[in-house]
Design an enzyme around this catalytic site. Structure first.
Site, PDB file in Angstrom:
ATOM      1  N   LYS A 218      69.984  26.025   5.402  1.00 24.10           N
ATOM      2  CA  LYS A 218      70.679  25.102   4.511  1.00 24.10           C
ATOM      3  C   LYS A 218      72.093  24.825   5.002  1.00 24.10           C
ATOM      4  O   LYS A 218      72.527  23.671   5.067  1.00 24.10           O
ATOM      5  CB  LYS A 218      70.739  25.662   3.085  1.00 24.10           C
ATOM      6  CG  LYS A 218      71.274  24.668   2.062  1.00 24.10           C
ATOM      7  CD  LYS A 218      71.911  25.336   0.868  1.00 24.10           C
ATOM      8  CE  LYS A 218      73.314  25.799   1.175  1.00 24.10           C
ATOM      9  NZ  LYS A 218      74.047  26.306   0.012  1.00 24.10           N
TER      10      LYS A 218
ATOM     11  N   ASP B  98      69.326  23.065  -1.645  1.00 25.41           N
ATOM     12  CA  ASP B  98      69.914  24.171  -2.388  1.00 25.41           C
ATOM     13  C   ASP B  98      69.184  24.315  -3.712  1.00 25.41           C
ATOM     14  O   ASP B  98      68.118  23.744  -3.922  1.00 25.41           O
ATOM     15  CB  ASP B  98      71.413  23.933  -2.595  1.00 25.41           C
ATOM     16  CG  ASP B  98      71.691  22.727  -3.485  1.00 25.41           C
ATOM     17  OD1 ASP B  98      70.736  22.038  -3.896  1.00 25.41           O
ATOM     18  OD2 ASP B  98      72.878  22.486  -3.786  1.00 25.41           O
TER      19      ASP B  98
END
Length: 222
Positions: free
Chosen positions: A123, A141
């Protein structure tokens, strides 16, 4: 899982784009290195709390060399208000050292290289690639993981699955800004506890809002 059609996908992103033509990260930074640090610090923390801490930090340490010179003892006081600050401080010091030793002090522009840095997962790497290097990556997320299947944008129960689904389904022209628009939608409109369906730009398309077919504006929340 009920997914939006491609025409509905295009309509959703068209509305978001019209409302916010040039979405940007809410993390504050001054160069690629400071964005990388900010994203590492933002794990399990709010952007607001990170920005509050890094404003003073980046004024004195905006390069790997300056950050390394602070060392743990000098860095911790700046970020002590952020959760998991000891672990994050160690990661920031270690990644600074690795950038100096292996990357000529420059933030690398590939996911594979970024993920060799301490504290940098997929991420975080995707955020850096998208924001700094303008690559059409989609960092997933907690907001995207929750909102995308709910709305019907993507399928999956893990960040990797949702990311893969989004990359296949989001129209090409919206890929660069996609994660910003979805993130902001989840953060400020389609919130977990009290979604603001009355303010939602896509309430008539959302797959969770089953009542829109009857002309109502109710939402089923989570």
């Amino acid at each position: 899982m009920d997914l939006l059609s491609q025409s509905e996908m295009k309509e959703v992103f068209s509305r978001w784009q019209k409302n916010n033509p040039e979405p940007v990260s809410e993390l504050e930074y001054v160069n690629p290195f400071t964005l990388l640090v900010a994203v590492v610090l933002s794990a399990q923390a709010t952007d607001k709390s990170v920005n509050k801490a890094t404003k003073a930090l980046f004024a004195v340490a905006d390069t790997p060399q300056k950050m390394l010179a602070l060392d743990m003892d000098g860095l911790v006081p700046y970020i002590k208000s952020i959760g998991l600050y000891q672990t994050k401080a160690r990661h920031v010091i270690e990644l600074s050292q690795k950038l100096i030793e292996q990357f000529d002090s420059l933030v690398p522009n590939t996911r594979e290289e970024l993920m060799t840095l301490p504290g940098v997962g997929r991420k975080t790497a995707n955020v850096v690639l998208n924001v700094i290097f303008h690559q059409p990556t989609i960092p997933v997320d907690t907001h995207l993981l929750r909102v995308c299947p709910k709305i019907g944008l993507a399928e999956g129960t893990t960040p990797e699955q949702v990311e893969a689904s989004l990359l296949k389904r989001v129209p090409q022209e919206f890929l660069y800004g996609a994660h910003h628009w979805i993130l902001l939608h989840g953060r400020y409109v389609c919130t977990a506890r009290s979604p603001k369906c009355q303010e939602c730009l896509i309430s008539d398309i959302c797959k969770k809002n089953e009542n829109h077919k009857n002309g109502e504006q109710k939402c089923e929340g989570k």
